[in-house]
Design a protein around this motif. Structure first.
Motif, PDB file in Angstrom:
ATOM      1  N   GLY A  93       6.215  -3.541   8.782  1.00  0.00           N
ATOM      2  CA  GLY A  93       5.424  -2.345   8.569  1.00  0.00           C
ATOM      3  C   GLY A  93       6.251  -1.149   9.009  1.00  0.00           C
ATOM      4  N   ALA A  94       6.171  -0.066   8.256  1.00  0.00           N
ATOM      5  CA  ALA A  94       6.966   1.125   8.543  1.00  0.00           C
ATOM      6  C   ALA A  94       6.242   2.328   7.946  1.00  0.00           C
ATOM      7  CB  ALA A  94       8.372   0.985   7.921  1.00  0.00           C
ATOM      8  N   PRO A  95       6.675   3.546   8.281  1.00  0.00           N
ATOM      9  CA  PRO A  95       6.056   4.708   7.646  1.00  0.00           C
ATOM     10  C   PRO A  95       6.087   4.577   6.124  1.00  0.00           C
ATOM     11  CG  PRO A  95       7.471   5.403   9.454  1.00  0.00           C
ATOM     12  CD  PRO A  95       7.699   3.931   9.269  1.00  0.00           C
ATOM     13  N   GLY A  96       4.946   4.681   5.483  1.00  0.00           N
ATOM     14  CA  GLY A  96       4.873   4.529   4.033  1.00  0.00           C
ATOM     15  C   GLY A  96       4.674   3.099   3.572  1.00  0.00           C
ATOM     16  N   ARG A  97       4.671   2.161   4.516  1.00  0.00           N
ATOM     17  CA  ARG A  97       4.444   0.744   4.165  1.00  0.00           C
ATOM     18  C   ARG A  97       3.540   0.133   5.231  1.00  0.00           C
ATOM     19  NH1 ARG A  97       6.952  -4.729   4.279  1.00  0.00           N
ATOM     20  NH2 ARG A  97       6.890  -5.542   2.134  1.00  0.00           N
ATOM     21  N   ASP A  98       2.261   0.034   4.903  1.00  0.00           N
ATOM     22  CA  ASP A  98       1.315  -0.408   5.923  1.00  0.00           C
ATOM     23  C   ASP A  98       1.334  -1.920   6.096  1.00  0.00           C
ATOM     24  OD1 ASP A  98      -0.168  -1.458   3.826  1.00  0.00           O
ATOM     25  OD2 ASP A  98      -1.639   0.160   3.816  1.00  0.00           O
TER      26      ASP A  98
END
Length: 328
Positions: A93-98
């Motif tokens: 998970g990362a910013p823009g990818r939940d």
């Protein structure tokens, strides 16, 4: 495989025996087959072979890309999975990818089981996943969902922190909250309970935060803007503690001379000599081993009732905690 067989002048079945390391081919034939495969750039597709049998023998792991303690967990997941005959596939998970996207990507790659590191999903979502796959949650409780869980006894760790600081002579002990981070709610409640137990209910001070350096820095600025600095701060995790210490250092506030700081996790960065962070150790190796074993056992027996492993933490005293500089 057919190309290799043609190159060597043997049957495809014989090539298959060589790659499956089965008897039936002479040493010379094995050498020629492996040499031909190397020349042709051929590698057996073990994933396709397993899928043909209805299995992938792959455990999917969901992690937050910037959480150092989760990286420590992944390091320990690999050897245990390999020992049990499973591959590991990561999805971050990362910013823009939940988190939902990270999970669905693993399921679309036919992972048989999921290990979720510090998931934010609610009980209903976890229960849904547990009915689709074998799932273990690491770092938080998951009661009410059909999943297994592995976590640290948060209250024990926090009690050790507060007891350590009170024993050094601190009374104004603040806590930087971990927000929605794994274990944050339990740590916040345990801090309040421990402060009351030591007769320090009037000194309870919870600062809003999260499990990252930015939140620690923001908490530091908020504390610096107040009328009186606390003599000690218990941060939600090690990353938060590092952000806090950076802000205090930039403001000319000595750690631990003026303010002691304690973290939580004992991630590998806290060991570095220039950080030397007093923190609560979570046993990443045992947590990872429990999680992998739970999902493998559930793959063998889907009817198992949900299980929970609660491991004891340990306070590790280093250089960021000391007695307050003057009586308070």
């Amino acid at each position: 495989m057919a190309d290799v067989a043609r190159r060597v002048g043997v049957s495809r079945a014989l090539v298959s025996l060589v790659f499956r390391e089965q008897p039936g081919a002479s040493d010379e034939t094995r050498r020629r087959v492996l040499a031909a495969a190397d020349e042709l750039g051929y590698r057996p597709d073990s994933a396709a072979r397993l899928l043909a049998r209805g299995r992938s023998r792959t455990i999917g792991v969901v992690l937050a890309v910037r959480q150092t303690f989760q990286a420590d967990l992944v390091e320990s997941i690999y050897p245990e999975a390999e020992r049990l005959g499973y591959d590991v596939l990561l999805s971050a998970g990362a910013p823009g990818r939940d988190e939902r996207k990270a999970v669905e990507a693993l399921l679309s790659h036919r992972c048989e089981a999921l290990v979720l590191l510090g998931p934010l999903a609610g009980t209903a979502r976890l229960d849904e996943l547990g009915r689709r796959s074998a799932v273990a949650v690491v770092g938080r409780a998951a009661r009410g969902a059909r999943v297994d869980s592995v976590r640290t006894a948060e209250a024990k760790g926090v009690n050790q922190v507060v007891g350590h600081l009170v024993g050094l002579g601190h009374r104004r002990i603040a806590h930087v909250d971990g927000g929605r981070g794994p274990g944050a709610a339990e740590r916040r409640q345990a801090y309040r309970t421990a402060m009351r137990r030591h007769g320090l209910a009037d000194a309870i001070h919870v600062v809003p935060g999260a499990h990252n350096e930015e939140a620690g820095s923001a908490a530091g600025r908020l504390l610096l803007a107040g009328d009186h600095l606390p003599t000690a701060v218990f941060a939600g995790n090690d990353r938060c503690a590092m952000g806090l210490m950076d802000t205090l250092d930039r403001a000319g506030v000595a750690v631990p001379g003026e303010v002691s700081v304690v973290g939580y996790d004992d991630s590998h960065l806290s060991h570095l000599s220039h950080i030397d962070l007093t923190t609560v150790r979570q046993d990443a190796v045992r947590m990872a081993e429990h999680a992998v074993r739970f999902v493998v056992e559930r793959l063998d027996d889907a009817a198992l009732a949900p299980r929970e492993a609660v491991l004891d933490p340990k306070l590790v005293v280093r250089g960021t905690s000391a007695a307050p500089s003057a009586p308070h």
